[in-house]
Design an enzyme around this catalytic site. Structure first.
Site, mmCIF file in Angstrom:
data_model
loop_
_atom_site.group_PDB
_atom_site.id
_atom_site.type_symbol
_atom_site.label_atom_id
_atom_site.label_comp_id
_atom_site.label_asym_id
_atom_site.label_seq_id
_atom_site.Cartn_x
_atom_site.Cartn_y
_atom_site.Cartn_z
ATOM 1 N N CYS A 172 -8.387 1.673 4.015
ATOM 2 C CA CYS A 172 -7.649 1.448 2.759
ATOM 3 C C CYS A 172 -8.573 0.672 1.832
ATOM 4 C CB CYS A 172 -6.355 0.682 3.018
ATOM 5 S SG CYS A 172 -5.195 1.530 4.122
ATOM 6 N N GLY A 192 -9.432 0.604 -1.524
ATOM 7 C CA GLY A 192 -9.275 0.124 -2.892
ATOM 8 C C GLY A 192 -8.967 -1.360 -2.969
ATOM 9 N N GLY A 237 -14.010 -4.053 -3.099
ATOM 10 C CA GLY A 237 -14.843 -5.226 -2.862
ATOM 11 C C GLY A 237 -15.339 -5.321 -1.436
ATOM 12 N N ASP A 266 -7.628 -2.952 5.902
ATOM 13 C CA ASP A 266 -7.127 -3.978 4.981
ATOM 14 C C ASP A 266 -5.814 -3.433 4.433
ATOM 15 O OD1 ASP A 266 -6.765 -6.045 3.220
ATOM 16 O OD2 ASP A 266 -8.392 -5.477 1.876
ATOM 17 N N CYS A 274 -3.713 -9.670 3.184
ATOM 18 C CA CYS A 274 -3.748 -10.833 2.303
ATOM 19 C C CYS A 274 -2.337 -11.401 2.220
ATOM 20 C CB CYS A 274 -4.264 -10.448 0.922
ATOM 21 S SG CYS A 274 -4.592 -11.898 -0.110
#
Length: 479
Positions: free
Chosen positions: A287, A289, A292, A356, A409
């Protein structure tokens, strides 16, 4: 505390009597106008302030000083919106849902200036009255004037005491004073309590309302840190700069230096540096996008002789991934596939996989403060189902003996330890938890203050000055 009288319906009746030529034209300071425009876009169209604000600042041609003011007004207001709404309701004598939304945006901006900035009271009130006229409400400007003058009659400490005294219980008090929804306060407490550190809750809530420093990364093997770099506490390629424009460094280096939170850096490095890279390894960012972490993975893959595939379902985000990867001289295919089926379509193809996973974003409230007002417990249930499906797909795509990093996150237990525990139940002995804490400690510049069993790592804004990234390394055993 006295409050101005009147109600929303009377405001609207007065507005209907306004001449058709429109409201009086008022000169409003450009920085405040930009901030108001962004707040309105966030409210009306779910815009992301961190993406929209730089565009609006550039379009308005703001000076550095005015850009700084617009940034503080926007982010400060969004962070403390819940608290300001409590103050406004007391000062106005009505709940905020009975105030026209454009006027409420103006009042929130004014409250931030009066309660959290060194703006003279008369300037905050007068500029806010001008904004109220600019949004088209003649009678509303008088209402804004009255409410803000009432707020200005009392000190910030007096308002905190008043808001706290009206709270229903302790959770509601924390929710009000630290501007977090009650359900988020409770979720964060449970996450800290799982580490035996529930007493850090107020430190965490306060950290969420503190503007984060700008962290940068020099992509390993591609560029050196600038001479004035200050090394990050934990990430070897990470750094900060003491002054100047960090985004100018990004442009001058063609993106080989980029802005990236230190927690995000550590999440990617946990996968790439947990064990030596064998030339010929194949990696997947499932995943990817906005790209970074993919850029950091690409630099690490290039240095170690590995290859990388990036996958991102949403085409616009896939374009961002391609842009992020452009500075790395490694050919990285960018797939636009549903991540939940990649495992079925590419079984046991990859030696290392970064997942992520999409999440509530409760770990990045310093950078995206509006996220706290957009999510609900119902979103957690939907996201954990998606996270589990993506994790199953990643496990299927992983070679026997391969290494998987599950990252979110968010510190919410359902999105972190819960997803891992459920996956281990579904996959039995196929998954072997790794010593994630040891892997991170072996690569960091300074030793991390971590808690828990060591199989997973939870980073925290108040403890590590990073986003609240959750990291778990898992090994796939042979069937």
């Amino acid at each position: 505390m006295n409050a101005p009288q009147g109600d929303r319906s009377r405001d609207r009746r007065d507005d209907r009597n306004r001449p058709r030529s429109g409201p009086p034209q008022t000169r409003v300071q450009p920085a405040r106008q930009v901030a108001l425009d962004v707040l309105q876009a966030v409210r009306e169209s779910d815009a992301y302030a961190n993406l929209l604000l730089p565009t609006r600042i550039a379009r308005a041609g703001l000076s550095a000083a005015d850009a700084g003011l617009a940034t503080e007004l926007t982010y400060g207001t969004l962070r403390m919106q819940g608290y300001y709404d409590r103050v406004i309701a007391i000062a106005a004598g009505r709940t905020v849902d009975r105030i026209d939304p454009p006027l409420l945006d103006v009042l929130r901006l004014g409250a931030h200036q009066l309660l959290s900035m060194r703006v003279p009271s008369h300037a905050a009130v007068n500029e806010s009255v001008g904004l109220a006229r600019a949004v088209g409400s003649r009678s509303g400007s008088g209402f804004v004037n009255g409410v803000l003058r009432e707020i200005g009659r009392h000190t910030p400490d007096e308002w905190r005491d008043e808001v706290a005294a009206r709270a229903k219980n302790d959770d509601d008090r924390l929710s009000a004073l630290y501007s977090h929804p009650v359900w988020v306060v409770r979720a964060l407490r449970r996450s800290l309590d799982a580490e035996g550190r529930a007493d850090e809750l107020e430190q965490l809530l306060e950290a969420d309302n503190t503007a984060p420093r700008v962290n940068l990364i020099a992509l390993p093997g591609l560029v050196d840190k600038p001479d004035d770099a200050r090394d990050d506490r934990f990430s070897p390629p990470g750094f900060t700069v003491g002054g100047g424009d960090p985004f100018g460094i990004v442009e001058r280096t063609g993106g080989r230096i980029r802005v990236q939170d230190e927690g995000s850096q550590l999440a990617a490095l946990a996968l790439t540096r947990a064990e030596p890279v064998r030339p010929g390894e194949r990696w997947l960012d499932l995943c990817a996008g906005p790209g970074g972490k993919a850029a950091l993975l690409a630099a690490e893959a290039l240095a170690g002789g590995a290859t990388l595939v990036a996958n991102e379902l949403v085409p616009a985000r896939a374009d961002l991934v391609r842009r992020a990867l452009a500075p790395v001289p490694l050919e990285v295919p960018v797939w636009e596939q549903d991540g939940t089926v990649v495992g079925a379509e590419h079984p046991e193809e990859f030696d290392r996989i970064l997942l992520d996973a999409p999440c509530t974003g409760l770990g990045a409230l310093r950078r995206r403060p509006e996220a706290r007002w957009r999510k609900s417990p119902r979103d957690v249930a939907e996201l954990t189902a998606l996270q589990s499906a993506l994790l199953d797909s990643a496990i299927a795509a992983l070679k026997p003996g391969g290494l998987l990093a599950y990252v979110t996150c968010s510190p919410h237990l359902a999105e972190t330890r819960g997803v891992i525990a459920d996956a281990r139940e579904r996959h039995g002995d196929l998954l072997e938890p790794q010593a994630t804490a040891d892997a991170l400690q072996s690569l960091t510049v300074e030793r991390l203050d971590l808690a828990g069993d060591g199989q997973t790592v939870q980073l925290w804004p108040h403890r590590h000055l990073t986003d609240a990234m959750f990291i778990a390394l898992l090994r796939k055993r042979s069937a």
